[in-house]
Design an enzyme around this catalytic site. Structure first.
Site, PDB file in Angstrom:
ATOM      1  N   ASN A 151       0.757  -1.166  -0.049  1.00  0.00           N
ATOM      2  CA  ASN A 151      -0.082  -0.073   0.054  1.00  0.00           C
ATOM      3  C   ASN A 151       0.833   1.336  -0.022  1.00  0.00           C
ATOM      4  O   ASN A 151       0.351   2.460  -0.091  1.00  0.00           O
ATOM      5  CB  ASN A 151      -1.093   0.115   1.065  1.00  0.00           C
ATOM      6  CG  ASN A 151      -0.281  -0.138   2.495  1.00  0.00           C
ATOM      7  OD1 ASN A 151       0.460  -1.307   2.732  1.00  0.00           O
ATOM      8  ND2 ASN A 151      -0.584   0.989   3.440  1.00  0.00           N
ATOM      9  N   SER A 199     -11.345  -4.681  -0.063  1.00  0.00           N
ATOM     10  CA  SER A 199     -11.942  -3.469   0.627  1.00  0.00           C
ATOM     11  C   SER A 199     -12.407  -2.576  -0.587  1.00  0.00           C
ATOM     12  O   SER A 199     -11.931  -2.074  -1.496  1.00  0.00           O
ATOM     13  CB  SER A 199     -10.901  -2.899   1.565  1.00  0.00           C
ATOM     14  OG  SER A 199     -11.756  -1.979   2.252  1.00  0.00           O
ATOM     15  N   HIS A 201     -13.852   0.518  -0.338  1.00  0.00           N
ATOM     16  CA  HIS A 201     -13.212   1.859  -0.338  1.00  0.00           C
ATOM     17  C   HIS A 201     -11.986   2.166  -1.320  1.00  0.00           C
ATOM     18  O   HIS A 201     -11.421   3.345  -1.635  1.00  0.00           O
ATOM     19  CB  HIS A 201     -13.176   2.430   0.954  1.00  0.00           C
ATOM     20  CG  HIS A 201     -12.051   2.399   1.826  1.00  0.00           C
ATOM     21  ND1 HIS A 201     -11.323   3.106   1.868  1.00  0.00           N
ATOM     22  CD2 HIS A 201     -11.941   1.355   2.612  1.00  0.00           C
ATOM     23  CE1 HIS A 201     -10.234   2.720   2.809  1.00  0.00           C
ATOM     24  NE2 HIS A 201     -10.724   1.525   3.256  1.00  0.00           N
ATOM     25  N   THR A 237     -26.166  -8.001  11.680  1.00  0.00           N
ATOM     26  CA  THR A 237     -27.005  -7.728  10.649  1.00  0.00           C
ATOM     27  C   THR A 237     -26.129  -7.000   9.579  1.00  0.00           C
ATOM     28  O   THR A 237     -25.480  -6.074   9.800  1.00  0.00           O
ATOM     29  CB  THR A 237     -28.177  -6.477  11.110  1.00  0.00           C
ATOM     30  OG1 THR A 237     -28.655  -6.871  12.161  1.00  0.00           O
ATOM     31  CG2 THR A 237     -29.020  -6.068   9.848  1.00  0.00           C
ATOM     32  N   CYS A 325      -3.111   4.880   7.388  1.00  0.00           N
ATOM     33  CA  CYS A 325      -3.251   4.290   8.669  1.00  0.00           C
ATOM     34  C   CYS A 325      -2.229   4.635   9.693  1.00  0.00           C
ATOM     35  O   CYS A 325      -2.420   4.408  10.733  1.00  0.00           O
ATOM     36  CB  CYS A 325      -3.327   2.637   8.410  1.00  0.00           C
ATOM     37  SG  CYS A 325      -4.478   2.325   7.147  1.00  0.00           S
TER      38      CYS A 325
HETATM   39  N1  PMP Z   1      -4.460  -4.055   3.661  1.00  0.00           N
HETATM   40  C1  PMP Z   1      -4.151  -2.922   2.801  1.00  0.00           C
HETATM   41  C2  PMP Z   1      -2.953  -3.391   1.947  1.00  0.00           C
HETATM   42  C3  PMP Z   1      -4.451  -1.424   3.016  1.00  0.00           C
HETATM   43  O1  PMP Z   1      -3.951  -0.592   2.179  1.00  0.00           O
HETATM   44  C4  PMP Z   1      -5.653  -1.333   3.927  1.00  0.00           C
HETATM   45  C5  PMP Z   1      -6.183   0.127   3.891  1.00  0.00           C
HETATM   46  N2  PMP Z   1      -5.131   1.066   3.940  1.00  0.00           N
HETATM   47  C6  PMP Z   1      -6.086  -2.248   4.516  1.00  0.00           C
HETATM   48  C7  PMP Z   1      -5.500  -3.758   4.712  1.00  0.00           C
HETATM   49  C8  PMP Z   1      -7.108  -2.023   5.434  1.00  0.00           C
HETATM   50  O2  PMP Z   1      -8.476  -1.881   4.843  1.00  0.00           O
HETATM   51  P1  PMP Z   1      -9.471  -1.485   5.626  1.00  0.00           P
HETATM   52  O3  PMP Z   1      -9.586   0.031   5.631  1.00  0.00           O
HETATM   53  O4  PMP Z   1     -10.837  -1.771   4.738  1.00  0.00           O
HETATM   54  O5  PMP Z   1      -9.886  -1.933   6.828  1.00  0.00           O
END
Ligand code: PMP
Length: 379
Positions: A151, A199, A201, A237, A325
């Site tokens: 990422n 994911s 988003h 749910t 993150c």
């Molecule tokens: N794994 C990777 C490689 C990511 O880039 C991300 C999000 N930055 C995640 C996991 C976590 O994803 P989520 O936001 O859906 O929890």
């Protein structure tokens, strides 16, 4: 407030068509997918339609898909399930040293619980070499987790080869495909994985929804207890509107992915070439070819990445230092340290990630501003 968004790896805006597809599920079609009446049945149909779209998109069967709150939950579920289920068989886990924290932290928790975790080092260009994974395999290895793409630096890992090794040795293989699904082809059968996380988003769907692929035949224990949803594998749910949005996002990516990847990789290459040729004291991180079509990543000498991100934000451009993150962490990124960057260089990093609405003009303006801001900060 930035108006040019070049941080699609952190999160993407919802495609307007995704928003439109979701809207009725907040209002007229709001039923609980577990209710027997017509509202429930309509919700159940939407849920299963979305599951079929997601499954088909990654070469899986609908029954192999568990909807989750995102990739973090999916990674945690796969890792802790495997550790619990197979602890009598072995207590050794292999992960790459450059995994996302949603894999790293569960692995560290397992270490604290008495498991042995081996961290595979990448090469200087960020590749996890299959032989270096194979060398770490032991009699008691029960799980390997290697992401599909990083990422931060956008490197694509040879997960097919690693998956083949895992399958031959009978070791469970988790692939975090959060950065690749929707951007490049992902096929669970080709990858030979047992678990795969994604994911919405990250590919123009809503935040807070994702999926865990669990290979048929693996009887995974539930992650949340308290309901029979997801065939008893994840109580609570359903987040119906979001799941519908995930399905729509998948549908749109199926139509647009190839063209977008071509366009974005041309812009990405233009960025990398310009920066390396026009700004002194900078390195491009990650393998030059084996990378996500939308990711460029640099480290600048004598620059604080934090200051550079703030200066670009003032100029109306949103980029990031690396992972969203870990923003605010003053420590150098574990990914950049693992590929051999000094702390000083790693703290001067910048990630540019492109997306569906990035234009050539956006890139021109970004490059012009980047050069100006780097010069200004260095002065
Ligand atoms: N794994 C990777 C490689 C990511 O880039 C991300 C999000 N930055 C995640 C996991 C976590 O994803 P989520 O936001 O859906 O929890």
């Amino acid at each position: 407030m930035s108006s040019i968004y070049l941080d699609y790896a952190a999160t993407t805006p919802c495609d307007p068509l995704v928003g439109q597809a979701m809207a009725p599920y907040f209002f007229e079609r709001f039923g609980n997918a577990s209710s027997p009446h017509s509202f429930g049945q309509s919700a159940r149909k939407a849920l299963e339609d979305s599951r079929a779209l997601v499954a088909d998109f990654i070469g899986a069967k609908p029954s192999e898909i568990i909807f989750t709150s995102g990739a973090t939950e999916a990674n945690n579920h796969a890792i802790f399930f495997t550790a619990r289920a197979l602890k009598n068989k072995g207590r050794h886990v292999i992960i790459s040293a450059v995994e996302h924290h949603s894999v790293l932290e569960p692995a560290r928790r397992l270490q604290a619980e008495g498991f042995d975790v081996s961290f595979v080092k990448p090469t200087a260009d960020g590749i996890i070499d299959p032989p270096s994974v194979e060398d770490l395999i032991r009699e008691d290895t029960i799980l390997m987790a290697i992401h599909h793409a990083n990422n931060e630096i956008g490197v694509l890992e040879p997960v097919e080869e690693i998956g083949t090794i895992a399958r031959q040795k009978g070791i469970y293989f988790l692939v975090d495909a959060t950065q690749t699904v929707g951007h490049i082809p992902v096929d669970v059968r080709q990858i030979c994985c047992d678990f795969l996380s994604l994911s919405a988003h990250k590919f123009y769907g809503p935040q807070g929804v994702g999926a865990l692929y669990v290979r048929e035949g693996i009887k995974i224990d539930p992650w949340l207890l308290g309901g029979d949803q997801e065939r008893g594998r994840r109580a609570s749910t359903h987040n119906l509107a979001a799941i519908v949005g995930l399905g729509k996002a998948v549908h749109l990516c199926r139509n647009h992915r190839e063209k977008e990847a071509k366009e974005q990789s041309a812009l990405r290459d233009r960025i990398i070439e310009y920066v390396l040729n026009n700004i002194p004291g900078v390195v491009s991180n990650g393998h030059r070819q084996r990378r996500l079509p939308n990711n460029a990543h640099f480290a600048f000498e004598n620059i604080s990445g934090e200051e550079l991100v703030a200066a670009l934000d003032m100029a109306g451009i949103a980029v990031s230092q690396g992972s969203a993150c870990t923003w605010g962490a003053l420590e150098a990124s574990h990914v950049l340290k693992a590929i051999g960057l000094s702390d000083r260089m790693a703290l001067g990093s910048l990630r540019i990630s492109l997306g569906r609405w990035t234009t050539s003009q956006d890139v021109d303006y970004f490059l012009q501003q980047l050069k100006l801001k780097v010069e200004k900060i260095r002065r």
